[in-house]
Design a protein around this motif. Structure first.
Motif, short mmCIF file in Angstrom:
data_model
loop_
_atom_site.label_atom_id
_atom_site.label_comp_id
_atom_site.label_asym_id
_atom_site.label_seq_id
_atom_site.Cartn_x
_atom_site.Cartn_y
_atom_site.Cartn_z
N UNK A 31 -5.25 10.14 1.79
CA UNK A 31 -5.22 10.89 3.40
C UNK A 31 -5.10 12.41 2.90
N UNK A 32 -6.72 13.12 3.44
CA UNK A 32 -6.17 14.22 2.70
C UNK A 32 -6.14 15.49 4.96
N UNK A 33 -4.68 16.00 4.60
CA UNK A 33 -4.81 17.08 5.61
C UNK A 33 -4.46 18.91 5.19
N UNK A 34 -3.67 19.03 6.33
CA UNK A 34 -3.60 21.06 6.21
C UNK A 34 -2.31 20.77 4.79
N UNK A 35 -2.73 21.38 4.80
CA UNK A 35 -0.76 22.13 3.50
C UNK A 35 -0.17 21.47 4.43
N UNK A 36 0.47 22.58 5.51
CA UNK A 36 2.13 22.76 6.41
C UNK A 36 2.12 21.14 6.78
N UNK A 92 0.99 -1.05 -0.19
CA UNK A 92 0.15 -0.20 0.34
C UNK A 92 0.91 1.31 -0.46
N UNK A 93 0.74 2.19 -0.43
CA UNK A 93 0.96 3.75 -1.58
C UNK A 93 0.26 4.28 -0.22
N UNK A 94 0.93 4.77 0.91
CA UNK A 94 0.03 6.37 1.14
C UNK A 94 0.27 7.20 1.41
N UNK A 95 -0.19 8.22 0.32
CA UNK A 95 -0.18 9.14 0.20
C UNK A 95 -1.25 10.27 0.39
N UNK A 96 -0.41 11.57 1.20
CA UNK A 96 -0.74 12.57 1.75
C UNK A 96 -1.46 14.08 0.56
N UNK A 97 -2.66 14.73 0.83
CA UNK A 97 -2.63 15.74 0.26
C UNK A 97 -3.49 16.81 0.95
N UNK A 98 -3.50 18.27 0.19
CA UNK A 98 -4.34 19.04 0.75
C UNK A 98 -5.78 19.01 -0.64
N UNK A 99 -6.74 19.11 0.16
CA UNK A 99 -7.61 18.53 -1.19
C UNK A 99 -8.55 19.56 -1.78
N UNK A 100 -7.87 20.57 -1.74
CA UNK A 100 -8.89 21.65 -2.31
C UNK A 100 -7.75 22.80 -3.13
N UNK A 101 -7.66 22.20 -3.88
CA UNK A 101 -6.99 23.07 -5.20
C UNK A 101 -7.09 22.30 -5.92
N UNK A 102 -8.23 22.79 -6.42
CA UNK A 102 -8.82 22.07 -8.30
C UNK A 102 -7.67 22.67 -9.30
N UNK A 103 -7.58 22.25 -10.30
CA UNK A 103 -7.46 20.84 -11.22
C UNK A 103 -6.43 19.64 -10.33
N UNK A 104 -5.66 20.09 -9.28
CA UNK A 104 -5.11 18.99 -9.14
C UNK A 104 -5.63 18.45 -7.89
N UNK A 105 -6.42 18.46 -7.08
CA UNK A 105 -6.99 17.37 -5.60
C UNK A 105 -8.10 18.05 -5.79
N UNK A 106 -9.28 18.06 -5.38
CA UNK A 106 -10.21 17.82 -5.11
C UNK A 106 -11.06 16.82 -5.07
N UNK A 150 -15.07 14.64 -6.25
CA UNK A 150 -15.78 15.63 -7.24
C UNK A 150 -17.10 16.11 -7.27
N UNK A 151 -17.45 16.84 -7.78
CA UNK A 151 -19.23 17.29 -7.08
C UNK A 151 -19.92 15.86 -7.23
N UNK A 152 -19.60 15.38 -7.86
CA UNK A 152 -21.20 14.10 -7.67
C UNK A 152 -20.58 13.28 -7.17
N UNK A 153 -19.32 12.00 -6.88
CA UNK A 153 -19.82 11.34 -6.00
C UNK A 153 -18.53 11.94 -5.18
N UNK A 154 -18.31 13.21 -4.74
CA UNK A 154 -17.48 13.13 -3.29
C UNK A 154 -16.14 12.43 -3.54
N UNK A 155 -16.01 11.89 -3.93
CA UNK A 155 -14.35 11.12 -4.37
C UNK A 155 -13.34 11.98 -4.40
N UNK A 156 -12.20 12.64 -4.37
CA UNK A 156 -11.01 13.13 -4.69
C UNK A 156 -10.69 12.41 -5.95
#
Ligand code: ARG
Length: 256
Positions: free
Chosen positions: A81-86, A36-50, A52-58
């Protein structure tokens, strides 16, 4: 006695196999240290990570890119995994995540703390103001003004260098834009493709870009310094993706 020993051995092998970090061979025959590869991101940065309006999936360019890279590097599962950018770089340090992909610019300061893969996207910084603002025409007019930015970003750093400016920091780029809308800030400094996307998605109803964008900012995927092998694997996968056209396909999907 012999039987007990055999049983004990079998038990130990089982425990060993289930242990984290064990080497395994996945269905494609590639050997990986972990499944398993565990990835962190700050997910309110469209169009890179956000979400999806319909499914709610990143979703987004970064999300699809890291899923594809993970698969190519032999991981069976990519968990985001979503978290603060810092919080991303500290999370790499503690091993809470294996990689961070978050439109993260490769900077000298960050290079002291993490390993970056080869650049995967060329970005830049842009300034937006309210549509009805005719006095701010570029960076020089921001002196002494209030600028909204996202915490811990290169946009925040750039705003901090502007003489006499008041810098208001927010958890996300979107909330910084909201502050502009509500009149709490004169300008927002954030990443060029993100603000362009924001304007296109309806932000242009109240905001407009000013000045020349500052180009030449490169995004990289960050990995823990102690995990050099992972960085190499991702670089190899990225090169392969570029060679066989999958990278270009993904790029065209999100940026055309
Ligand atoms: N490129 C900028 C930086 O590295 C902003 C990144 C913000 N990313 C995010 N997912 N919120 O500082």
């Amino acid at each position: 006695m012999k039987k007990v020993m055999v049983l004990l051995c079998a038990l130990m092998m089982l425990i060993g196999a289930a242990g984290c970090g064990s080497t395994s061979t996945n269905s494609t025959g590639k050997t990986t240290d972990k499944k398993e590869l565990v990835v962190g991101t700050e997910p309110s940065f469209a169009p890179f990570e956000f979400p999806d309006k319909q499914s709610g999936e990143l979703t987004g360019f970064d999300i699809e890119l890291i899923r594809a890279l993970g698969k190519r590097a032999g991981y069976e599962k990519v968990t985001i995994k979503g978290m603060g950018f810092d919080a991303l770089i500290p999370a790499l340090d503690t091993g809470n995540i294996d990689v961070a992909i978050a439109g993260m610019s490769i900077t000298d300061a960050r290079k002291q703390k993490v390993n970056f893969t080869d650049p995967y996207y060329e970005s830049g910084l842009m300034t937006i103001v309210r549509k009805d603002n005719d006095s701010i025409k570029g960076l020089d007019d921001l002196k002494g003004k209030t600028i909204a930015v996202q915490l811990g970003t290169t946009g925040a750093e750039a705003a901090g260098k502007i003489q006499g400016a008041t810098v208001k920091t927010f958890d996300t780029s979107d909330t910084a834009c909201l502050e502009l809308k509500n009149g709490g800030a004169d300008a927002v400094i954030s990443d060029l493709p993100v603000l362009q996307y924001f304007l296109k998605q309806g932000g242009n109803a109240y905001a407009k870009p000013v000045g020349e964008p500052k180009k030449g900012d490169l995004y990289g995927i960050a990995t823990a310094r102690k995990n050099k092998g992972l960085c190499d694997k991702l670089n190899k996968a990225l090169q392969d993706m570029k060679k066989d056209g999958e990278y270009q396909k993904l790029y065209d999907k999100w940026f055309q």
